[in-house]
Design an enzyme around this catalytic site. Structure first.
Site, PDB file in Angstrom:
ATOM      1  N   LYS A 202      -1.523 -12.809  18.949  1.00  0.00           N
ATOM      2  CA  LYS A 202      -2.001 -11.658  19.716  1.00  0.00           C
ATOM      3  C   LYS A 202      -0.989 -11.349  20.807  1.00  0.00           C
ATOM      4  CE  LYS A 202      -5.829 -10.067  22.589  1.00  0.00           C
ATOM      5  NZ  LYS A 202      -7.223 -10.308  23.014  1.00  0.00           N
ATOM      6  N   LYS A 256      -2.375  -9.100  15.876  1.00  0.00           N
ATOM      7  CA  LYS A 256      -2.941  -8.037  16.693  1.00  0.00           C
ATOM      8  C   LYS A 256      -1.963  -7.613  17.769  1.00  0.00           C
ATOM      9  CE  LYS A 256      -6.724  -7.381  19.886  1.00  0.00           C
ATOM     10  NZ  LYS A 256      -7.733  -8.005  20.669  1.00  0.00           N
TER      11      LYS A 256
HETATM   12  C1  PBG Z   1     -10.017  -9.412  24.913  1.00  0.00           C
HETATM   13  C2  PBG Z   1      -9.871  -8.524  23.725  1.00  0.00           C
HETATM   14  C3  PBG Z   1      -9.074  -7.380  23.686  1.00  0.00           C
HETATM   15  C4  PBG Z   1      -9.251  -6.810  22.435  1.00  0.00           C
HETATM   16  C5  PBG Z   1     -10.137  -7.603  21.720  1.00  0.00           C
HETATM   17  N1  PBG Z   1     -10.510  -8.680  22.528  1.00  0.00           N
HETATM   18  C6  PBG Z   1      -8.254  -6.746  24.750  1.00  0.00           C
HETATM   19  C7  PBG Z   1      -7.392  -7.577  25.581  1.00  0.00           C
HETATM   20  O1  PBG Z   1      -6.884  -8.633  25.184  1.00  0.00           O
HETATM   21  O2  PBG Z   1      -7.198  -7.163  26.724  1.00  0.00           O
HETATM   22  C8  PBG Z   1      -8.580  -5.534  22.018  1.00  0.00           C
HETATM   23  C9  PBG Z   1      -9.179  -4.785  20.884  1.00  0.00           C
HETATM   24  C10 PBG Z   1      -8.742  -3.371  20.796  1.00  0.00           C
HETATM   25  O3  PBG Z   1      -7.886  -2.885  21.568  1.00  0.00           O
HETATM   26  O4  PBG Z   1      -9.275  -2.674  19.928  1.00  0.00           O
HETATM   27  N2  PBG Z   1     -10.419 -10.701  24.679  1.00  0.00           N
END
Ligand code: PBG
Length: 332
Positions: A202, A256
């Site tokens: 991520k 991601k």
């Molecule tokens: C946070 C989380 C995020 C997303 C899923 N879980 C955002 C972040 O890390 O700030 C993003 C999902 C999306 O943008 O559709 N735990």
């Protein structure tokens, strides 16, 4: 290298594209509703369908409406729904204890779906950000996002989700050691068949902006997430993270964001052969849906093309806010 082929005109590659029938015969990639995990935002109340301005077509749903969405998913052939709670700001604290409250929004939604539509696989999110007064995925001590104390909290959060009936637990926090800790705790608690879909690779991405609006974390977040989420320029690091999480007991892994990181998806699938998912995140959705709404692109076509690209890159499935719209088209 590809094996050699006869020179033109013996080889005319356009022959293979001459009609819909021939193209269907030789198509290499198949996209179906069974490839989708549908992320939904949950809010308090009853009968609530609240639009999210930066994600046209996506709403925050009260638990009864989430159950309707689960029925819809089931009818469309979408196997799984992923829950993200919009937490009442009054419940956000520094100790984040709402995260493991057995009756929090996420756990209530899980129970309601599993009771009404047991065939839907419910996926839940493990991370402290929806409950944290400063918007971070981990505890903050003297300005530092601390790892090991956070992992202990994530374990409590995940156990409460498994107790509520979650089928798939999705740690999105990027702390070190959490997959091993979660796997051990689930085994000890008798949740031996609860799956871990690790957000293994991520990235610290600007494409999460609309999501942070959707869960009400934008205002809260102080600073950035670069000490735990990855540098967008790194690829070897992603492979190390995925290898580590598989070794600690992840059943499936995720990359991601999605579309800007298809090289990572392809490399991960080729290197490890594990079930590999991409998250087509909120900012990707907003760009495609927003441009489609304005008529700048053909919204339906770019939606399907973007989803097909994940399959072509080697992904087994995609988390996408387009899941219901794409499924309706794919089902004819
Ligand atoms: C946070 C989380 C995020 C997303 C899923 N879980 C955002 C972040 O890390 O700030 C993003 C999902 C999306 O943008 O559709 N735990």
């Amino acid at each position: 290298m590809l094996p050699s082929q006869a020179p033109f005109p013996a080889t005319r590659l356009r022959r293979l594209r001459k009609s819909p029938a021939i193209r269907a015969l030789v198509s290499e990639t198949n996209l179906t509703p069974a490839d989708f995990i549908w992320p939904v935002f949950v809010r308090d109340g009853e009968g609530q369908v609240e639009p999210i301005s930066s994600m046209p077509g996506v709403n925050r749903l009260s638990v009864d409406k989430v159950v309707d969405a689960a029925h819809e998913a089931h009818a469309l052939g979408i196997p799984s729904i992923c829950l993200f709670p919009y937490t009442d700001p009054a419940l956000k604290t520094e100790c984040c204890s709402e995260a493991w409250n057995p009756d929090n929004l996420s756990n209530r939604a899980t129970r309601a779906i599993k009771e009404a539509v047991p065939d839907i696989a419910v996926m839940t999110d493990v991370a402290l950000d929806p409950y944290n007064i400063n918007g971070h995925d981990g505890f903050v001590e003297d300005g530092v996002i601390v790892n090991d104390r956070t992992v202990e909290a994530l374990v409590k959060q995940a156990l409460s989700q498994a107790d509520a009936g979650a089928d798939i637990i999705g740690p999105s926090d990027m702390m070190d050691g959490r997959i091993g800790a979660l796997r051990g705790a689930l085994e000890s608690a008798g949740h031996t068949n609860v799956l871990l879909l690790s957000y293994a690779a991520k990235y610290a991405s600007a494409f999460y902006g609309p999501f942070r609006d959707a869960v009400g974390a934008s205002g809260a977040l102080k600073g950035d997430k670069k000490t735990y989420q990855q540098d967008p320029g790194n690829s070897d690091e992603a492979m190390r993270l995925i290898q580590r999480d598989l070794a600690e007991g992840a059943d499936m892994v995720m990359v991601k964001p999605g579309m800007p990181y298809l090289d990572i998806c392809q490399r991960a699938k080729q290197m490890f052969g594990a079930p590999t998912f991409a998250y087509q995140v909120s900012g990707e959705y907003a760009m495609l849906a927003g441009a489609g709404e304005r008529g700048w692109v053909d919204g339906e076509k770019v939606m399907l093309e973007s989803l097909m690209a994940f399959k072509r890159a080697g992904c087994d499935g995609v988390l996408t806010y387009f899941a219901p719209a794409a499924s309706r088209i794919l089902n004819g």
